[in-house]
Each structure stands twice: as structure tokens, then as C-alpha cells.
Design an enzyme around this catalytic site. Sequence first.
Site, PDB file in Angstrom:
ATOM      1  CG  LEU A  85      -2.007  -1.061   1.305  1.00  0.00           C
ATOM      2  CD1 LEU A  85      -2.815  -0.892   2.582  1.00  0.00           C
ATOM      3  CD2 LEU A  85      -2.918  -1.029   0.092  1.00  0.00           C
ATOM      4  N   GLY A 130       1.573  -5.544   1.055  1.00  0.00           N
ATOM      5  CA  GLY A 130       0.509  -5.728   0.079  1.00  0.00           C
ATOM      6  C   GLY A 130       0.969  -6.411  -1.185  1.00  0.00           C
ATOM      7  CG  ASN A 152       6.874  -5.243   6.535  1.00  0.00           C
ATOM      8  OD1 ASN A 152       5.770  -5.179   6.000  1.00  0.00           O
ATOM      9  ND2 ASN A 152       7.820  -4.353   6.313  1.00  0.00           N
ATOM     10  CD  GLU A 153       1.239  -6.511   6.627  1.00  0.00           C
ATOM     11  OE1 GLU A 153       0.767  -6.260   5.500  1.00  0.00           O
ATOM     12  OE2 GLU A 153       2.111  -7.383   6.808  1.00  0.00           O
TER      13      GLU A 153
END
Length: 278
Positions: A85, A130, A152-153
Site C-alpha cells: 500500500l 501488500g 511485515n505488518e
Amino acid sequence: MISFLMRRTIPRCRAYSSQTTSELTKVEVNEKTGVAVVTLNRPPVNGLNVAALRSLEKVIGDLETNKCKGLILSSSSKNIFCAGLDLTEIYKPDQEKLKSLWTAFQDLWIKLYGASFPTTAALNGHAIAGGCVLALSCDYRVMVPNSSIGLNETELGISPTAWIIASMQNVLSKRSVELALLQGRIYKTNQALEIGLIDEIANDKDETIKKCEEFIAKYSRVQSLAFSLTKRELRGKAISELTSNRQGDLQFFVDSINNPSVQKFLEKYLQSLKSKKN
């Protein structure tokens, strides 16, 4: 804002006209096989903003309508498939635009994950966050050496939503999913192959596309309706769960992005990128 480019000589797919107002997504259909190469084209890193997400969603819908034989998702970048994103869309965001961004991502995932034809990702570079979700949503992934892929959120302070987790669970073992998501791990090409995050390694971009074509060709004797119905049985539960909880999923994302610690991290990260450019 949605656009795509394609050849008009398509004997195995009905020809359809292109409407080009920008070139966020390019499409070229092989006139012999009916397989479409769909190229992400938003330099420098193919950041996914609303326009890019909607463009890709519409392309996939058009390919469905025109009964094409398969999709190869690629990138116009030399060493990046997709960085996820667009961070400028989620740092100090306009709240309505933020909601539109996630809604567009939901719509694209439903369309790609549930596509009625074989889908592949020709990963000619890094596929992060994303970008990794796009790759996981496909049926097959081929990657060039010295690249990275992963979600890697948690490093950012965000918990992946249920449909993103389902995408990884469809590919990896439960244990590998736990390690990948809880640690926010990014895998190099060889590591990704070892755990099954990708299916093959190719020497360069051209070979990634060739290997994807070879994978799609394996379905040439499979009846398209049987393929579609079987895929629906395999993936339908995750899609239905998102469809029935879209608003809750949206609110979860919005709340996560608006968390002060997440915004602080984004600020530092964007500043570091700016310093590198200077």
C-alpha cells in the site's frame, strides 16, 4: 483512471477495447494461448493507491468476462514487484480516502483470490506487505534471486486481518504462518522457496514469465467450469467470511492505521526514505 493496454488479435479470447487514461496497469494477451500478462506500472515501487487497486481489479474482471485462459501478474520495475500500500495514503490520512483504499484492496483480493482461471505471480523483485498479498492470492509464484517477500505488518504495529492470514495459510504450514506473521518476517528468495512461500526460482524476469506460462499450460486439459467450481470450494470460505464482515474488517484496519504508534512509525520511516533520496 482505470486503464489497460492489450493486443487486439486474440483468437482464444474475445477482443475488447481498451480505454487508456493512464497506464497504471498494462495488459497483453498471448494470441496463441489466451494467457494475459498483467503488468503493474506505477513507478518507482508500484505503491498501491486506490487508482492502482481499482485498475487491477477491473482488468481481472474484464479478463473473466472475456474468458481468458490464465493470468501472469508482473511488474514494470527492474527490481520491485510491489512494495504494498502507498504509505503516503495511510500517513496522516483523510479518513474517507483511507476507507476507500481498504475497500478497494478488499475488492481486489476477492477478485484475484477467487479468479476462475489459473493465476500466477512473476516476481521480478521484492514483494513486501501488500505486494506479498497479491502474490499469495495467485495460484503460483516464481521469483528472481536476491529478492525479498513477506508480510511485515507487525513490525509496523498492525495485525494482519483474517483474509490476509487466510491467504498465507493457503500456502504455508500453520507453524510457518505463525512464525512469518508474529515475527513480521521478510524472506530472501532461497528462504521463501525452502518454506514454500514461492514455488520456483527463475534467473530473470523473462524466465519468471516463461515458468508461469508453463504452469498455466498444465491446465490446458482441465475443463474451465470444473476448475472454477473446485477453486471456489477450496477458497470460498475465506472469501465468504470477508464478504459477510466487510465493515468490521474495514473498521479494524482504520483503527489500526490511526493508532498513534503506527502513525509515529510511518513518520519516521517516510523521513528515512526522504533522507536517502537527498
